[in-house]
Design a protein around this motif. Structure first.
Motif, short mmCIF file in Angstrom:
data_model
loop_
_atom_site.label_atom_id
_atom_site.label_comp_id
_atom_site.label_asym_id
_atom_site.label_seq_id
_atom_site.Cartn_x
_atom_site.Cartn_y
_atom_site.Cartn_z
N ALA A 140 42.91 79.86 14.82
CA ALA A 140 43.91 78.79 14.75
C ALA A 140 45.26 79.20 15.32
CB ALA A 140 44.08 78.33 13.31
N ALA A 141 45.47 80.50 15.52
CA ALA A 141 46.78 81.01 15.93
C ALA A 141 46.97 80.96 17.43
CB ALA A 141 46.94 82.44 15.44
N ASP A 142 48.21 80.75 17.84
CA ASP A 142 48.59 80.99 19.23
C ASP A 142 49.44 82.27 19.25
OD1 ASP A 142 51.12 80.27 18.33
OD2 ASP A 142 51.30 78.51 19.63
N GLU A 143 50.19 82.48 20.31
CA GLU A 143 50.97 83.71 20.43
C GLU A 143 52.12 83.80 19.43
OE1 GLU A 143 50.19 81.75 22.90
OE2 GLU A 143 48.99 82.93 24.33
N ARG A 144 52.59 82.66 18.92
CA ARG A 144 53.80 82.66 18.09
C ARG A 144 53.58 82.14 16.67
NH1 ARG A 144 56.79 78.97 19.29
NH2 ARG A 144 55.46 77.81 20.75
N ARG A 145 52.51 81.38 16.45
CA ARG A 145 52.32 80.70 15.17
C ARG A 145 50.95 81.03 14.58
NH1 ARG A 145 53.35 74.98 17.94
NH2 ARG A 145 52.11 76.15 19.49
N PRO A 146 50.87 81.13 13.26
CA PRO A 146 49.56 81.38 12.65
C PRO A 146 48.63 80.18 12.73
CG PRO A 146 51.23 81.08 10.96
CD PRO A 146 51.96 81.14 12.27
N ASP A 147 49.18 78.98 12.89
CA ASP A 147 48.34 77.79 13.00
C ASP A 147 48.96 76.83 14.02
OD1 ASP A 147 46.67 75.61 12.73
OD2 ASP A 147 46.70 75.61 10.54
N ALA A 148 48.35 76.79 15.19
CA ALA A 148 48.86 75.95 16.27
C ALA A 148 47.97 74.73 16.51
CB ALA A 148 48.95 76.77 17.56
N ARG A 149 47.06 74.44 15.60
CA ARG A 149 46.04 73.44 15.86
C ARG A 149 46.57 72.02 16.01
NH1 ARG A 149 41.92 74.76 11.12
NH2 ARG A 149 43.93 74.91 10.03
N LYS A 150 47.75 71.74 15.49
CA LYS A 150 48.30 70.39 15.61
C LYS A 150 49.12 70.21 16.89
CE LYS A 150 46.59 68.94 11.74
NZ LYS A 150 45.47 67.96 11.74
N ASP A 151 49.22 71.26 17.67
CA ASP A 151 50.00 71.21 18.91
C ASP A 151 49.11 70.70 20.05
OD1 ASP A 151 51.40 71.65 21.24
OD2 ASP A 151 52.05 73.68 20.71
N PRO A 152 49.40 69.52 20.61
CA PRO A 152 48.56 68.97 21.69
C PRO A 152 48.47 69.89 22.91
CG PRO A 152 50.03 67.29 20.82
CD PRO A 152 50.48 68.59 20.23
N ALA A 153 49.56 70.59 23.21
CA ALA A 153 49.54 71.49 24.37
C ALA A 153 48.58 72.65 24.13
CB ALA A 153 50.95 72.00 24.65
N TRP A 154 48.58 73.19 22.92
CA TRP A 154 47.65 74.28 22.58
C TRP A 154 46.21 73.80 22.67
CZ3 TRP A 154 44.00 75.07 18.73
CH2 TRP A 154 43.55 76.39 18.55
N ARG A 155 45.96 72.63 22.12
CA ARG A 155 44.60 72.07 22.18
C ARG A 155 44.14 71.87 23.62
NH1 ARG A 155 44.00 67.36 17.57
NH2 ARG A 155 44.28 68.70 15.74
N ALA A 156 45.05 71.37 24.45
CA ALA A 156 44.69 71.11 25.85
C ALA A 156 44.35 72.42 26.56
CB ALA A 156 45.82 70.39 26.56
N ARG A 157 45.11 73.47 26.26
CA ARG A 157 44.86 74.76 26.90
C ARG A 157 43.49 75.31 26.49
NH1 ARG A 157 48.84 79.67 25.51
NH2 ARG A 157 47.62 79.56 23.59
N ILE A 158 43.16 75.19 25.21
CA ILE A 158 41.86 75.68 24.74
C ILE A 158 40.74 74.86 25.35
CG2 ILE A 158 40.42 76.10 22.72
CD1 ILE A 158 42.92 77.91 23.00
N LEU A 159 40.89 73.55 25.37
CA LEU A 159 39.84 72.68 25.89
C LEU A 159 39.63 72.87 27.39
CD1 LEU A 159 40.46 69.38 23.92
CD2 LEU A 159 38.36 70.75 23.91
#
Length: 264
Positions: A140-159
């Motif tokens: 669920a973590a990105d580089e800065r946050r333990p839970d980035a799952r609600k971030d649309p940009a993070w989701r788009a990058r993973i997808l």
């Protein structure tokens, strides 16, 4: 979550192979603090209360071909053609057929490895496969946050990675560390978890045949919470379709260790 009886019996049969020696070699583990996780495994419960995840340590990177080759050299009972068919399928380590030193495999994550073989490797370095909750917590973590799952940009990058067709080829490990200091959770391979066949998915995902096809199928997600987080739900669909002896071109693993309060 407990493993179904069939898996427990197979693991009992595999015990002589799993307990097959000392550490496979030095590996980097980082401690992951305890916390709470709003998991996708909610069965559609809108309340979706968080689960507790205890403190544990996880390998900073997936196990590589080089590391796994060293393991099977020390434990030839797990070599391709030697491991019992009840613990591996015909695809097991097929990337090694005709491969020679210098083919660029050593720094790539190992794939085409069964759950049983992955557990044996982890036990050889006094570890285990992570539970689903542990893996989901770290993923669920990105580089800065333990839970980035609600971030649309993070989701788009993973997808963006999930949407790419796979040819069974993978890059080298060594991506950017996430919040916990763990690399390559996304972007290279899928990963085994200890309780892969206890995940709560719809039965229709268990009868689709080829597990490779399930990598891009969300059928198993229909009864799960947070359906917008399609990338993680695809992993659930794939893992829940597998048997312990199965292997695929894009499925590898990393190891974890339980930590007590007095261990750093």
């Amino acid at each position: 979550m407990k493993l179904p009886l069939t898996s427990t019996l197979l693991l009992t049969l595999a015990a002589p192979l799993l307990a097959s020696g000392g550490p496979a070699g030095a590996a980097d583990y980082v401690a992951v603090p305890a916390g709470r996780l709003v998991t996708v495994l909610s069965g559609g419960n809108a309340g979706n209360p968080p689960v507790k995840v205890g403190r544990f340590a996880m390998r900073t990177e997936p196990v590589t071909n080089g590391e796994f080759q060293a393991f099977i050299a020390a434990h030839p009972e797990w070599q391709r053609g030697a491991a019992p068919p009840i613990f591996v399928d015909a695809n097991y380590l097929r990337q090694y057929d005709g491969a020679e030193a210098g083919d660029g495999l050593n720094q790539q994550p190992v794939t085409n490895v069964s759950w049983f073989a992955a557990q044996a490797f982890c036990e050889s370095e006094q570890a285990r496969l992570p539970s689903w909750y542990e893996w989901e917590y770290v993923a669920a973590a990105d580089e800065r946050r333990p839970d980035a799952r609600k971030d649309p940009a993070w989701r788009a990058r993973i997808l963006a990675w999930y949407s790419q067709a796979s040819n069974g080829s993978h890059g080298a490990i060594g991506g950017k560390p996430n919040f916990y200091g763990i690399r390559d959770v996304h972007g290279l391979i899928w990963e085994w978890v200890d309780d892969f066949n206890a995940l709560l998915v719809s039965a229709d995902s268990r009868d689709q045949g080829d597990p490779e096809k399930l990598q891009y199928c969300g059928a198993g997600a229909i009864s799960l919470q947070d359906r917008d987080n399609f990338a993680v739900l695809m992993r659930v669909a794939l893992l829940s379709s597998l048997k312990g002896a199965d292997s695929t071109n894009d499925l590898g693993f990393r190891c974890a260790r339980s930590l007590t309060k007095d261990k750093k």
